[in-house]
Scaffold this active site. Sequence first.
Site, PDB file in Angstrom:
ATOM      1  N   ASP A   1       0.819  -1.203   0.000  1.00 51.91           N
ATOM      2  CA  ASP A   1       0.000   0.000   0.000  1.00 51.91           C
ATOM      3  C   ASP A   1       0.862   1.267   0.000  1.00 51.91           C
ATOM      4  OD1 ASP A   1       0.670   0.646   2.668  1.00 51.91           O
ATOM      5  OD2 ASP A   1      -0.992  -0.518   3.464  1.00 51.91           O
ATOM      6  N   PHE A   2       0.194   2.397  -0.093  1.00 48.78           N
ATOM      7  CA  PHE A   2       0.841   3.700  -0.281  1.00 48.78           C
ATOM      8  C   PHE A   2       1.938   3.966   0.740  1.00 48.78           C
ATOM      9  CE2 PHE A   2       0.822   8.393   0.316  1.00 48.78           C
ATOM     10  CZ  PHE A   2       1.139   8.780  -0.984  1.00 48.78           C
TER      11      PHE A   2
END
Length: 265
Positions: free
Chosen positions: A102-103
């Site tokens: 994820d980010f």
Amino acid sequence: MRIAKAMARAGLCSRREAERWIADGRVSVNGKLLRTPAIEVKPGDKVIVDGKPLPSAEPPQLWRYHKPKGIVTTHSDPEGRPTVFDKLPPEMPRVISVGRLDFNTEGLLLLTNDGALARHLELPANGWVRRYRVRAKGRVSPDDLAKLKDGVTIDGVNYGPVEAQVDSIQGANTWLTIAIREGKNREVRNVLAHLGLTVNRLIRVSFGPFQLLDLQPGAVEAVRRKVLIAQLGPRTSEALGLSESQAQRKERHARGKAASEADDR
């Protein structure tokens, strides 16, 4: 193989994009314009895309990439955030990721030019461990971590066995090593939040036998083919097109023998 897969293997586009190209009338096989992707092509077929012959399929390859924090693992982002694929060197072929980070997660991300290889590596049934170094705010007892070995259900989501240990304590933060086998969405963050910890740094350090090691943030490095074959095993490697089958070896030897005899005439 299916025409869309052949186009993806050649590095032109994804399978989904290939289906759109076919619907738009951009692809022909043996002189016949295609309107549906429900067709298989053979090695001798003449495939034309946008007036040009389909390039030869690249052999499956795998790369290690050190994903920095602050980029997304997708080919395009509706919020306009930078993506992993925007940051790759221009000489890299078209690749997809093996799973996602994820980010705000950093560390090892595997990339490949072959969808079948990606799906094989992602399968939880193959049992490859994903290992993380985690910094989290709060404290947790060894007994609570030990309970994770049997898996845990959080908000109706079943998470498989989790191996966890405390490495050190620095101020308000605890450093842990976490190992999982499934890699569900935000699994490490959700499991630790369930124990009262707030993750503020998450680094994947390995995926199966492949290690982050000293790969620098943003750097990418190819995995040697013989290393990949050794980790997958001969049967899987052959099925994925990484190594020659017995029939292919015989055919290659026959071609070499015929060429040698022709030179002797």
